[in-house]
Design an enzyme around this catalytic site. Structure first.
Site, PDB file in Angstrom:
ATOM      1  N   LEU A 143       4.204 -12.539   2.295  1.00  0.00           N
ATOM      2  CA  LEU A 143       4.253 -11.269   3.009  1.00  0.00           C
ATOM      3  C   LEU A 143       3.645 -10.199   2.104  1.00  0.00           C
ATOM      4  O   LEU A 143       3.916 -10.167   0.899  1.00  0.00           O
ATOM      5  CB  LEU A 143       5.695 -10.879   3.345  1.00  0.00           C
ATOM      6  CG  LEU A 143       6.346 -11.511   4.573  1.00  0.00           C
ATOM      7  CD1 LEU A 143       7.800 -11.073   4.669  1.00  0.00           C
ATOM      8  CD2 LEU A 143       5.601 -11.155   5.845  1.00  0.00           C
ATOM      9  N   ASP A 144       2.838  -9.305   2.674  1.00  0.00           N
ATOM     10  CA  ASP A 144       2.301  -8.186   1.909  1.00  0.00           C
ATOM     11  C   ASP A 144       3.447  -7.351   1.340  1.00  0.00           C
ATOM     12  O   ASP A 144       4.535  -7.311   1.925  1.00  0.00           O
ATOM     13  CB  ASP A 144       1.434  -7.288   2.795  1.00  0.00           C
ATOM     14  CG  ASP A 144       0.143  -7.958   3.230  1.00  0.00           C
ATOM     15  OD1 ASP A 144      -0.328  -8.857   2.508  1.00  0.00           O
ATOM     16  OD2 ASP A 144      -0.388  -7.571   4.288  1.00  0.00           O
ATOM     17  N   PRO A 145       3.225  -6.661   0.221  1.00  0.00           N
ATOM     18  CA  PRO A 145       4.288  -5.814  -0.353  1.00  0.00           C
ATOM     19  C   PRO A 145       4.869  -4.823   0.648  1.00  0.00           C
ATOM     20  O   PRO A 145       6.083  -4.573   0.637  1.00  0.00           O
ATOM     21  CB  PRO A 145       3.570  -5.099  -1.501  1.00  0.00           C
ATOM     22  CG  PRO A 145       2.505  -6.060  -1.930  1.00  0.00           C
ATOM     23  CD  PRO A 145       2.034  -6.713  -0.659  1.00  0.00           C
ATOM     24  N   ALA A 154       5.152  -5.180   3.848  1.00  0.00           N
ATOM     25  CA  ALA A 154       5.773  -5.855   4.993  1.00  0.00           C
ATOM     26  C   ALA A 154       7.234  -6.172   4.718  1.00  0.00           C
ATOM     27  O   ALA A 154       7.667  -6.309   3.573  1.00  0.00           O
ATOM     28  CB  ALA A 154       5.020  -7.139   5.315  1.00  0.00           C
ATOM     29  N   ARG A 185      -2.978  -7.512   9.670  1.00  0.00           N
ATOM     30  CA  ARG A 185      -3.885  -6.395   9.402  1.00  0.00           C
ATOM     31  C   ARG A 185      -5.258  -6.618  10.041  1.00  0.00           C
ATOM     32  O   ARG A 185      -5.891  -5.683  10.521  1.00  0.00           O
ATOM     33  CB  ARG A 185      -4.031  -6.180   7.890  1.00  0.00           C
ATOM     34  CG  ARG A 185      -2.783  -5.584   7.243  1.00  0.00           C
ATOM     35  CD  ARG A 185      -2.971  -5.422   5.748  1.00  0.00           C
ATOM     36  NE  ARG A 185      -3.001  -6.690   5.051  1.00  0.00           N
ATOM     37  CZ  ARG A 185      -3.755  -6.952   3.967  1.00  0.00           C
ATOM     38  NH1 ARG A 185      -4.560  -6.015   3.491  1.00  0.00           N
ATOM     39  NH2 ARG A 185      -3.698  -8.119   3.373  1.00  0.00           N
TER      40      ARG A 185
END
Length: 301
Positions: A46-48, A50, A181
């Site tokens: 997961l992106d930071p 998210a 994204r």
């Protein structure tokens, strides 16, 4: 002789409800520390920025990570219309703007092209490797490069809310390697208004749901205590998408030694990947052939 890894021989899955502002790797390191575990890994970065389900495997459960990584996952997210950013989310710098805003009907119609088997180009700020370098490192250095489009299975993608003209809330169920994204960026482009992700949350990943998730605050509070072990899910849960084949005592013994072992007939067909169990515990994963499982991964007690 290799150096022995320190830590407890604890195995299982921990579902973390990841907050925004921390990397997936940092979460894994925190979980490993809290359990004093010898081995840990996660299924699906997961992106930071998210939030939501980050499934962390400990010990022998790390052998089941590929099956959760490959499983379907569900995301809720908000797209902001009218601006494109360097990172395709709200963390980046705005690089283009538009006064156009789509109608609900236009959004619904455009989503059709993003379902099923699609080709998706990852964001420039992503962990994809380019000639051995991470794309986000090259992007930060201002390097000019292109990322190849890659296939993605999108099971469903729906408009769930329209708070105002500038925003749309969506829900997507997709397979391995999906970039929310990129969906926001490409949807904005298709609608002629530009777009980026405002926020996103993974609500479930394979058999793991956000409702099962432990917060980092609780993890810290219970770290190094026996109480924390109660939050672990059995490693077998990571095999939920594979057929289970109960095996005989003799079959279990052979499988544990890496040899084909006899299993009891089930719904598995010749050549299927499946897992063998003995008294409810996973023994091995492998290929089912003519009454036997040919192991590719063996689980240690």
């Amino acid at each position: 002789m290799g150096r022995k890894r320190k830590g407890r021989a604890v195995s299982g899955w921990l579902v973390v409800d990841k907050p925004a502002g921390i990397t997936s790797t940092s979460v894994v390191n925190k979980v490993r520390w809290a359990f004093d575990a010898a081995k840990a890994g996660h299924a699906g970065t997961l992106d930071p920025a998210a939030t939501g389900v980050l499934a962390v495997a400990l010990g022998e459960a790390t052998k089941t990570v590929p099956y959760i990584t490959d499983a379907l996952k569900c995301y809720r997210f908000v797209v902001t219309f009218g601006a494109a950013t360097t990172t395709d989310d709200a963390e980046g710098t705005v690089i283009a703007t538009s006064d156009a805003r789509p109608t609900d009907d236009a959004i619904t119609a455009a989503l059709t092209a993003f379902r099923g088997e699609i080709m998706q180009t990852p964001p420039q700020f992503s962990a994809v490797k380019v000639d051995g370098e991470r794309a986000y490192d090259l992007a930060r250095e201002g390097e000019d490069f292109e990322l190849a489009a890659r296939p993605l299975w999108v099971e469903s993608l729906e408009l769930t809310a329209r708070p105002d003209a500038d925003h749309a809330e969506l829900e997507m169920v997709c397979g391995k390697g999906g970039y929310v994204r990129s969906i926001a960026r490409d949807l904005g482009a298709a609608l002629g208004c530009l777009g980026h992700v405002q926020w996103l949350r993974r609500t479930w990943s394979g058999p793991f749901d956000a409702a099962q998730g432990i917060s980092l605050e609780t993890l810290d509070a219970l770290a190094k205590t026996e109480t924390l072990d109660a939050y672990l899910h059995p490693l077998e849960k990571g095999l939920a998408d594979l057929p289970e084949l109960p095996c005989t005592p003799e079959g279990a013994a052979r499988l544990k030694n890496g040899n084909p072992g006899m299993v009891i007939a089930s719904t598995a067909e010749y050549g299927d990947e499946a897992w063998a169990s003995y008294q409810g515990r996973a023994v091995a994963v492998g290929i089912y052939k003519a009454g036997e499982l040919h192991p590719s991964r063996v689980f240690n007690d």
